[in-house]
Motif scaffolding. Structure first.
Motif: not given
Lengths: 317, 317
Positions: A225, A240, A255, A260-265
């Protein structure tokens, strides 16, 4: 009935298992199942799981309106009455059980149980092997529910294991220009319009620039990451797709600076995945490296944990 | 000219400074400036900054079409010709300079320079003190450009320093139900419709549930992020408004399982912030704890670094 059992970090075959009937649920006779890295983690003690593991399957419904039909099943069973369930987000219900993962026995056994609404009928043209991929492909489709995808968008999928390949396929299907970063160049070749990049971002990206609009982390390595921060363009997105049993030490300043946008998926709806498999544009059967009978479940787990193995199936029938 | 100078971790007042004229830029006679925590970090050596610090200011334009008018200025100066600049994202231009932060002298001096298009005329009704808050308020408004805000949404802002207060105001203005978590109950009282919660999420949330749709991290403490994972509802959003000089050790599994979105958020457009200040619905002047003349810049930095201090101004004129 016969099945596999995990308890205190051990996995064993048992022939004296039984299921406690649950109200308003449908029994399914399991035909074939897939071993996932989450199963391997549960075996190592993840989440303190005790019971029958397994959540990728195809089988035949034994009760109710679908009786006799071949089915796959969404793995999250919600309470059905909370706000999240009512919005179609059973997979985020606070009281949910999860097939073979949390509070519910899984598919590495002759039978399983799920609520009727979790089951989808498998089109006749689809083989059992292919149908087992509905669950992981649904997880890949989840990205398209969470992130706006548009033709020409530049994306990198990091990790060319099974999940990485499925994510790359889903992105390419949406017109995204996909680079698959991993150690197996031949795997990108299975997918049309996906180019290969060696390595898992150990080094700088080839153009030395932060060039991707979207990055998908599909390695299970928590150190990936922060390395992605410098490869995604400002206002870009990192998805992610994997969890790790280990935490990572992360400097978030890059970040924030690049917004940045961090997306749990996580899990996705089965419907688009099943339709995609039925369309036949994705060759998932070539991802099957090996198969074992239910009695040899321990060997199936060992084989699935070998480096480079994409998918191991368990023949239950 | 007179001004403050940071070099090798020291801050000193100098009276022999000069600005190298830059083509197509406008000089500004600085009237008043604000000390920000980023300035304190630069003083500690952050980003190896060497030069005149400061990026929150109000002054009078000395050149061009705005000559003689009172102005504030966006702090990121882009190249003007790249794709990002053309899309209005100069603050993400790869070749940008940043006032008093990166490759450009700042506002803790008698004069500064910025591109004409960075400058906005300050309405007459606005005091100099209030105008200095345009930059931090713009950073708060940035959230509304990145995250869909809707009336009734439940949000928590963690950290009741200056930035936290401004973020809480912007969210409340959009109809969001805001809880401000911090150590100073009296500060939430300044803001209409914002309720207070003691502590910075050291403990469980009061209702013991993951109840917020949105959390804004405004503490500068990198250990807050992972603690927020359990306080945001599935599919919820966490906005990171601060950077830290220290990395944090984070287990991302809960964020993946709950499919959280984490959004880095930095500088914002000045226009909505200036309009909001001009509307007079936010009392920023009461946030000013102290003020010092330019010659006493070192004392101003010391005062700004004391616990509980919201804003220290520097009178340049």
């Amino acid at each position: 009935m016969r099945g596999l059992w995990i308890e205190d970090g051990t996995l064993e075959f048992r022939s004296n298992l039984s299921l406690e009937p649950r109200a308003n649920e449908c029994r399914v006779q399991v035909r074939r199942a897939g071993v996932c890295s989450t199963d391997l983690a549960l075996h190592r003690g993840y989440m303190g799981f005790r019971g029958i593991p397994g959540h990728e399957f195809v089988g035949v419904a034994l009760d109710g309106p679908l009786k006799g039909q071949r089915v796959v099943g969404e793995i999250n069973a919600g309470c059905g009455s909370c706000d999240r369930c009512k919005r179609g987000l059973e997979r985020h219900c606070a009281s949910r059980t999860v097939l073979g993962i949390f509070q519910r026995h899984g598919c590495f056994a002759e039978q399983l149980q799920l609520p009727l609404q979790n089951l989808l009928v498998v089109p006749d043209a689809l083989t059992d092997d292919a149908a087992v991929f509905t669950e992981p492909l649904a997880a890949a489709f989840e990205i398209s529910e969470q992130v706006p995808l548009s033709p020409g968008m530049q994306a990198v999928v990091v990790g060319d294991g099974r999940l990485g390949l499925l994510c790359a396929h889903v992105l390419a299907k949406h017109g995204v220009e996909v680079t698959l970063a991993g150690r197996h160049p031949e795997r990108a070749e299975r997918l049309s319009g996906v180019r290969h990049l060696s390595g898992l971002f150990e080094a700088e990206s080839p153009d030395g620039d932060s060039s991707y609009d979207l990055a998908v982390e599909a390695t299970g390595d928590p150190t990936v990451l922060p390395r992605l921060f410098t490869h995604v363009c400002p206002r870009g997105t990192i998805v992610l797709k994997t969890t790790s049993e280990q935490p990572a030490t992360i400097d978030f300043a890059p970040a924030v600076i690049d917004e940045l946008t961090i997306v749990g998926s996580r899990c996705g709806r089965f419907e688009p995945a099943l339709a995609e498999l039925a369309a036949g544009t994705l060759d998932v059967e070539s991802m099957v490296d090996d198969r074992f009978p239910l009695e040899s479940g321990a060997r199936a787990f060992e084989r699935a944990s070998e480096p480079g193995v994409l998918k191991v199936l368990i023949d239950v029938e």
